[in-house]
Write an enzyme that holds these catalytic residues in place. Structure first.
Site, PDB file in Angstrom:
ATOM      1  N   HIS A  57       0.993  -1.653   0.441  1.00  0.00           N
ATOM      2  CA  HIS A  57      -0.036   0.034   0.075  1.00  0.00           C
ATOM      3  C   HIS A  57       0.885   1.280  -0.071  1.00  0.00           C
ATOM      4  CE1 HIS A  57      -3.373  -2.756   0.569  1.00  0.00           C
ATOM      5  NE2 HIS A  57      -3.072  -3.053   1.898  1.00  0.00           N
ATOM      6  N   HIS A 215      -7.497  -4.298  -0.667  1.00  0.00           N
ATOM      7  CA  HIS A 215      -6.911  -5.486  -1.321  1.00  0.00           C
ATOM      8  C   HIS A 215      -7.005  -6.575  -2.813  1.00  0.00           C
ATOM      9  CE1 HIS A 215      -5.740  -5.283   3.816  1.00  0.00           C
ATOM     10  NE2 HIS A 215      -4.836  -5.206   3.006  1.00  0.00           N
TER      11      HIS A 215
END
Length: 329
Positions: A57, A215
């Site tokens: 991320h 995700h």
């Protein structure tokens, strides 16, 4: 799968070492257990802000370590929660007498492991749980996911901690920012986790996943691909319905890329979102556009709106010096 890697096993360690070398004036890397800590001096009694989560991320969270934001960040393997020993070591290395505040995205692994670390920590501590993703019902399962609004929470609370706010004050402020923040994302493609070697989910060229998680989790619905105006309408209406901002309300508008969307497109999304709220009288006084909470190589973006008050504006504007955010220094 074409990736710049030597091996799946060495990818995270080599990447973190590269990050620390590139930003050696801002961070130092602790290899075992793994965490990234700020190099800037901390005043005695300053509340230590610790966050973390799975890698993939970036720049969240390591890119937000530094003056005015996080004191340390704990990266787990790709899309995998860091371990309690990482969090405990980071807290012990950065605490200077003011206690520790954990900023945690609402995912089961992150919540559980930060709770375990907190139980082992002997100094005063508390937690702010970020749950800004309005694409799923508030009381479904674990509740709403923590997504791009985490950046806003870390910046505002980080500035308050830097200015000397105590642990209770930082927690109350953090929870206030969470309540004032809502986000929603959309994916045009899947991401590819290196260890998996193939896309996380299948999506046709004429489809998009509305409300996708960072995700690659399933969104609220699979929809036919539409033009940018219609896409932004879906995102902004969901956020507006959640926050219900009044006319004249000051706000921060954050358009976040998932890793593979060009800035040209992100600024188009920003323009359309700002127009949407402008027609409703919302006063966008602060902006942030770019890749800040990514999902590896996913094409897509999210929109975040935070309703601001005078204190939050002042803290957003306060000096910050990290790898990913820096102004006023």
């Amino acid at each position: 799968m074409k990736k710049f890697i030597n091996s799946i096993e060495s990818l995270l360690d080599e990447s973190e070492r590269g990050f620390a070398s590139a930003h050696a004036d801002i961070v130092r890397f602790n290899a075992e257990p793994r965490f990234m800590a700020r190099t800037a001096p901390r005043a005695p009694g300053k509340v230590a802000l610790i966050s973390g989560g799975g890698s993939g991320h970036e720049p969240l969270h390591t890119g937000f370590v530094g003056l005015g934001m996080l004191d340390a960040a704990c990266p787990g393997q790709v899309f995998t929660s860091p371990t309690p020993d990482q969090m405990l070591a980071a807290a012990q290395a950065t605490e200077t007498g003011g206690g520790v505040l954990f900023i945690v995205k609402n995912y089961a692994g992150d919540v559980m492991n930060f709770e375990i670390a907190a139980e082992m920590l002997e100094c005063p501590h508390d937690t702010v749980l970020v749950h800004d993703d309005v694409s799923i019902p508030e009381h479904q399962g674990m509740g709403r996911r923590g997504v791009a609004g985490t950046t806003v929470v870390e910046k505002i609370v980080g500035a308050a901690a830097e200015a000397g706010m105590d642990l209770d004050g930082c927690k109350i402020l953090g929870e206030r920012v969470v309540r004032a923040t809502a986000s929603m994302g959309v994916a045009l493609t899947s991401c590819t986790v290196p260890a998996l070697g193939k896309p996380t989910f299948e999506i046709a060229d004429n489809e998009m996943e509305m409300g996708v998680g960072i995700h690659g989790e399933k969104g609220r619905e699979r929809m036919a691909l539409a033009g940018a105006t219609e896409i932004v309408e879906h995102l902004t209406q969901a956020i507006d319905g959640e926050l219900k901002p009044a006319a004249g309300q000051p706000a921060l508008l954050h358009v976040n890329g998932f890793g593979a969307t060009p800035l040209m497109e992100l600024y188009l999304v920003y323009h359309l979102a700002r127009e949407f709220w402008g027609k409703r009288g919302v006063n966008v006084v602060r902006s942030l556009v770019g890749n800040f909470t990514t999902s590896l190589d996913m094409a897509g973006c999210s929109v975040t709106l935070t309703l601001l008050d005078e204190e939050m504006i002042r803290l957003w504007d306060a000096p910050v010096h990290t790898a990913a955010l820096r102004w006023g220094c």
